[in-house]
Design a protein around this motif. Structure first.
Motif, PDB file in Angstrom:
ATOM      1  N   VAL A 160       0.842  -1.204   0.000  1.00 14.04           N
ATOM      2  CA  VAL A 160       0.000   0.000   0.000  1.00 14.04           C
ATOM      3  C   VAL A 160       0.874   1.249   0.000  1.00 14.04           C
ATOM      4  CG1 VAL A 160      -1.632   1.357   1.380  1.00 14.04           C
ATOM      5  CG2 VAL A 160      -2.037  -1.077   1.012  1.00 14.04           C
ATOM      6  N   LEU A 161       1.925   1.261   0.819  1.00 12.85           N
ATOM      7  CA  LEU A 161       2.835   2.415   0.827  1.00 12.85           C
ATOM      8  C   LEU A 161       3.463   2.630  -0.547  1.00 12.85           C
ATOM      9  CD1 LEU A 161       4.716   2.135   4.236  1.00 12.85           C
ATOM     10  CD2 LEU A 161       3.106   3.915   3.518  1.00 12.85           C
ATOM     11  N   GLU A 162       3.777   1.555  -1.213  1.00  4.21           N
ATOM     12  CA  GLU A 162       4.426   1.635  -2.522  1.00  4.21           C
ATOM     13  C   GLU A 162       3.521   2.274  -3.583  1.00  4.21           C
ATOM     14  OE1 GLU A 162       7.746   1.204  -4.858  1.00  4.21           O
ATOM     15  OE2 GLU A 162       7.605   0.592  -2.755  1.00  4.21           O
ATOM     16  N   VAL A 163       2.237   1.952  -3.558  1.00  7.85           N
ATOM     17  CA  VAL A 163       1.330   2.418  -4.611  1.00  7.85           C
ATOM     18  C   VAL A 163       0.384   3.527  -4.146  1.00  7.85           C
ATOM     19  CG1 VAL A 163       1.410   0.187  -5.799  1.00  7.85           C
ATOM     20  CG2 VAL A 163      -0.435   0.648  -4.155  1.00  7.85           C
ATOM     21  N   ASP A 220     -10.623   8.389  -2.773  1.00  5.63           N
ATOM     22  CA  ASP A 220     -11.590   7.765  -1.868  1.00  5.63           C
ATOM     23  C   ASP A 220     -11.030   6.493  -1.245  1.00  5.63           C
ATOM     24  OD1 ASP A 220     -11.806   6.475  -4.380  1.00  5.63           O
ATOM     25  OD2 ASP A 220     -13.897   5.948  -4.047  1.00  5.63           O
ATOM     26  N   LEU A 221     -10.236   5.759  -2.007  1.00  9.29           N
ATOM     27  CA  LEU A 221      -9.610   4.555  -1.470  1.00  9.29           C
ATOM     28  C   LEU A 221      -8.513   4.928  -0.468  1.00  9.29           C
ATOM     29  CD1 LEU A 221      -9.523   1.513  -1.472  1.00  9.29           C
ATOM     30  CD2 LEU A 221      -8.082   1.596  -3.504  1.00  9.29           C
ATOM     31  N   GLN A 222      -7.738   5.959  -0.781  1.00 11.70           N
ATOM     32  CA  GLN A 222      -6.730   6.450   0.165  1.00 11.70           C
ATOM     33  C   GLN A 222      -7.385   6.809   1.496  1.00 11.70           C
ATOM     34  OE1 GLN A 222      -4.993   9.806  -1.816  1.00 11.70           O
ATOM     35  NE2 GLN A 222      -3.429   8.572  -2.830  1.00 11.70           N
ATOM     36  N   GLU A 223      -8.476   7.551   1.422  1.00 11.81           N
ATOM     37  CA  GLU A 223      -9.157   7.990   2.642  1.00 11.81           C
ATOM     38  C   GLU A 223      -9.705   6.807   3.437  1.00 11.81           C
ATOM     39  OE1 GLU A 223     -12.014  10.942   1.445  1.00 11.81           O
ATOM     40  OE2 GLU A 223     -10.432  12.342   0.845  1.00 11.81           O
ATOM     41  N   ARG A 229       6.178  10.894   1.220  1.00 12.39           N
ATOM     42  CA  ARG A 229       6.465   9.867   0.201  1.00 12.39           C
ATOM     43  C   ARG A 229       5.745  10.112  -1.106  1.00 12.39           C
ATOM     44  NH1 ARG A 229       8.075   4.231   2.129  1.00 12.39           N
ATOM     45  NH2 ARG A 229       7.320   3.752   0.052  1.00 12.39           N
ATOM     46  N   HIS A 230       4.583  10.727  -1.025  1.00 14.47           N
ATOM     47  CA  HIS A 230       3.733  10.924  -2.206  1.00 14.47           C
ATOM     48  C   HIS A 230       3.148  12.335  -2.169  1.00 14.47           C
ATOM     49  CE1 HIS A 230       3.968   6.633  -3.029  1.00 14.47           C
ATOM     50  NE2 HIS A 230       3.730   6.435  -1.761  1.00 14.47           N
ATOM     51  N   PRO A 231       3.910  13.332  -2.583  1.00 14.07           N
ATOM     52  CA  PRO A 231       3.443  14.725  -2.480  1.00 14.07           C
ATOM     53  C   PRO A 231       2.097  15.001  -3.143  1.00 14.07           C
ATOM     54  CG  PRO A 231       5.756  14.644  -3.080  1.00 14.07           C
ATOM     55  CD  PRO A 231       5.238  13.230  -3.120  1.00 14.07           C
ATOM     56  N   ARG A 232       1.746  14.262  -4.201  1.00 16.03           N
ATOM     57  CA  ARG A 232       0.480  14.552  -4.861  1.00 16.03           C
ATOM     58  C   ARG A 232      -0.719  14.206  -3.983  1.00 16.03           C
ATOM     59  NH1 ARG A 232      -3.380  11.675  -6.861  1.00 16.03           N
ATOM     60  NH2 ARG A 232      -3.192   9.442  -7.073  1.00 16.03           N
ATOM     61  N   THR A 233      -0.506  13.474  -2.887  1.00 17.56           N
ATOM     62  CA  THR A 233      -1.613  13.112  -2.018  1.00 17.56           C
ATOM     63  C   THR A 233      -1.876  14.182  -0.978  1.00 17.56           C
ATOM     64  OG1 THR A 233      -0.264  11.894  -0.407  1.00 17.56           O
ATOM     65  CG2 THR A 233      -1.131  10.643  -2.287  1.00 17.56           C
TER      66      THR A 233
END
Length: 62
Positions: free
Chosen positions: A15-18, A25-28, A52-56
């Motif tokens: 999950v951290l990788e992707v 909605d899935l992230q949340e 790790r994922h600035p776009r988030t």
């Protein structure tokens, strides 16, 4: 380590990788499930994911 713990670790790493490729909605849903029993860790987990994922990053920039 038992099999369930090993699978949890593997799934968590995956999950951290992707994370950045997942729909918001899935992230949340994953995030809320992850901190459900540890609300004091919300900020730390959010920071890790944003680093790790600035776009988030939350649209408000917070």
């Amino acid at each position: 380590m038992d099999a369930e713990s090993q699978f949890r670790n593997q799934l968590g790493a995956a999950v951290l990788e992707v994370w950045g490729d997942l729909p918001r909605d899935l992230q949340e849903a994953i995030f809320e499930t992850a901190v459900r029993d540890a609300p004091d860790q919300r900020g730390e987990l959010a920071k890790l994911l944003h680093e790790r994922h600035p776009r988030t990053e939350h649209p408000s920039g917070a």
